[in-house]
Design a protein around this motif. Structure first.
Motif, short mmCIF file in Angstrom:
data_model
loop_
_atom_site.label_atom_id
_atom_site.label_comp_id
_atom_site.label_asym_id
_atom_site.label_seq_id
_atom_site.Cartn_x
_atom_site.Cartn_y
_atom_site.Cartn_z
N MET A 161 0.85 -1.20 0.00
CA MET A 161 0.00 0.00 0.00
C MET A 161 0.87 1.24 0.00
N ALA A 162 0.50 2.24 -0.81
CA ALA A 162 1.28 3.47 -0.91
C ALA A 162 1.23 4.27 0.39
N LYS A 163 2.26 5.06 0.61
CA LYS A 163 2.30 5.91 1.79
C LYS A 163 1.28 7.03 1.67
N SER A 164 0.83 7.51 2.82
CA SER A 164 -0.02 8.69 2.84
C SER A 164 0.86 9.91 3.14
N PHE A 165 0.70 10.94 2.33
CA PHE A 165 1.48 12.15 2.53
C PHE A 165 0.61 13.32 2.99
N GLN A 166 -0.58 12.98 3.47
CA GLN A 166 -1.54 14.02 3.86
C GLN A 166 -1.06 14.81 5.07
N ASN A 167 -0.52 14.10 6.07
CA ASN A 167 -0.13 14.78 7.30
C ASN A 167 1.37 14.73 7.55
N ILE A 168 2.13 14.52 6.49
CA ILE A 168 3.58 14.44 6.64
C ILE A 168 4.13 15.80 7.05
N SER A 169 5.14 15.79 7.91
CA SER A 169 5.73 17.04 8.37
C SER A 169 6.50 17.71 7.23
N LEU A 170 6.61 19.02 7.33
CA LEU A 170 7.32 19.79 6.32
C LEU A 170 8.79 19.35 6.24
N GLU A 171 9.38 19.09 7.39
CA GLU A 171 10.79 18.70 7.43
C GLU A 171 11.02 17.35 6.75
N LEU A 172 10.10 16.40 6.97
CA LEU A 172 10.24 15.09 6.34
C LEU A 172 10.03 15.19 4.84
N MET A 173 9.09 16.02 4.42
CA MET A 173 8.87 16.22 2.99
C MET A 173 10.12 16.78 2.34
N LYS A 174 10.73 17.77 2.98
CA LYS A 174 11.96 18.36 2.44
C LYS A 174 13.08 17.33 2.37
N LYS A 175 13.14 16.46 3.36
CA LYS A 175 14.17 15.41 3.38
C LYS A 175 13.99 14.47 2.20
N HIS A 176 12.74 14.11 1.91
CA HIS A 176 12.46 13.24 0.77
C HIS A 176 12.90 13.87 -0.55
N LEU A 177 12.75 15.17 -0.67
CA LEU A 177 12.93 15.86 -1.95
C LEU A 177 14.37 16.29 -2.24
N LYS A 178 15.28 16.02 -1.34
CA LYS A 178 16.64 16.55 -1.45
C LYS A 178 17.33 16.19 -2.77
N LEU A 179 17.39 14.91 -3.09
CA LEU A 179 18.00 14.47 -4.36
C LEU A 179 16.96 13.65 -5.12
N TYR A 180 16.30 14.30 -6.04
CA TYR A 180 15.12 13.78 -6.74
C TYR A 180 15.54 13.27 -8.12
N PHE A 181 15.60 11.95 -8.26
CA PHE A 181 16.04 11.33 -9.51
C PHE A 181 14.84 11.03 -10.39
N VAL A 182 14.90 11.53 -11.63
CA VAL A 182 13.83 11.35 -12.61
C VAL A 182 14.41 10.52 -13.76
N MET A 183 13.67 9.47 -14.19
CA MET A 183 14.25 8.59 -15.20
C MET A 183 13.20 7.72 -15.87
N GLY A 184 13.50 7.37 -17.13
CA GLY A 184 12.75 6.36 -17.86
C GLY A 184 13.74 5.55 -18.68
N SER A 185 13.26 4.57 -19.40
CA SER A 185 14.16 3.68 -20.13
C SER A 185 14.98 4.40 -21.19
N VAL A 186 14.43 5.47 -21.77
CA VAL A 186 15.15 6.16 -22.85
C VAL A 186 16.32 6.99 -22.34
N ASN A 187 16.41 7.18 -21.03
CA ASN A 187 17.46 8.03 -20.46
C ASN A 187 18.70 7.26 -20.02
N CYS A 188 18.66 5.94 -20.13
CA CYS A 188 19.68 5.12 -19.49
C CYS A 188 20.73 4.55 -20.43
#
Length: 226
Positions: free
Chosen positions: A1-28
């Motif tokens: 089951m996916a996580k709920s981000f409804q009540n996540i703290s601002l600090e934890l959200m920022k921690k998650h977003l620090k190094l945000y890797f975006v990718m698909g098969s065509v990029n590799c």
């Protein structure tokens, strides 16, 4: 089951977003599963499945790759985000979706994804303000610099746009996007971003683990200096 981000703290959200890797098969250069595995070992904090561009997988193939990448993320407690494709995000029960300005009615999408993380690409104060109003958990701001990965980009905004948003009371987490690499990411963080989203700065290297490790080290240095 996916996580709920409804009540996540601002600090934890920022921690998650620090190094945000975006990718698909065509990029590799290597198999996407191998690239993501190495990137996770290198220190990425969140992953976005973006299967777009010439030669991108469709239908069942796209779904099956998504499942494999999602499994890796779950094993390592990395949030798994789907780019644009709301139906795919719901089918996979992804942790969230990231959408652009042309990807549909944002208020309807917010209702569809429920407590999942919702990221919205923005390019100016008006779009950022509207994204906050409609319930975005974070906004992507860019493009910071010229990029060859996305061909449908807006005019380069630069780090000054992030600074402008912060000065105008945009308080939710901001991720800088577009053309960011090892050499320029500190400028993005210092302008007020909570993290950076990038593709080729990891996926185009033969050793994604090393690339990610150097990036997260530079990001942490930027926070320390600040």
């Amino acid at each position: 089951m996916a996580k709920s981000f409804q009540n996540i703290s601002l600090e934890l959200m920022k921690k998650h977003l620090k190094l945000y890797f975006v990718m698909g098969s065509v990029n590799c250069l290597k198999h996407p599963v191998e690239v993501l595995s190495e990137a996770i070992e290198g220190g990425i904090t969140i992953f976005q499945y973006r299967e777009k561009g010439k030669g991108a997988l469709q239908g069942e193939e796209k779904l099956q790759l998504g499942k494999k990448l999602q499994f890796l993320c779950k094993q390592n407690d990395i949030p798994f985000i789907v780019n644009d494709d709301i139906n795919l995000a719901l089918e996979l029960d992804a942790d969230g979706v990231h959408i652009g300005q042309e990807d549909g009615d944002i208020s309807k999408i917010r209702k569809l994804v429920g407590t999942k993380m919702l990221g919205i690409s923005t390019h100016n104060l008006s779009e950022a303000t509207e994204a906050v109003k409609l319930g975005a958990n974070y906004i992507g701001v860019g493009p910071m610099y010229e990029t060859n990965t996305k061909l449908d980009t807006n005019e380069v905004a630069g780090p000054d746009m992030i600074r402008h948003l912060r000065q105008n009371n945009i308080k939710i987490p901001i991720v800088g996007i577009g053309g960011i690499n090892q050499n320029n990411l500190k400028l993005v963080i210092n302008a007020g971003a909570d993290g950076v989203a990038l593709i080729s700065a990891i996926s185009s290297f033969n050793h994604p683990r090393e690339a990610a490790s150097k990036l997260i080290e530079t990001i942490n240095d930027a926070y320390t200096i600040e």
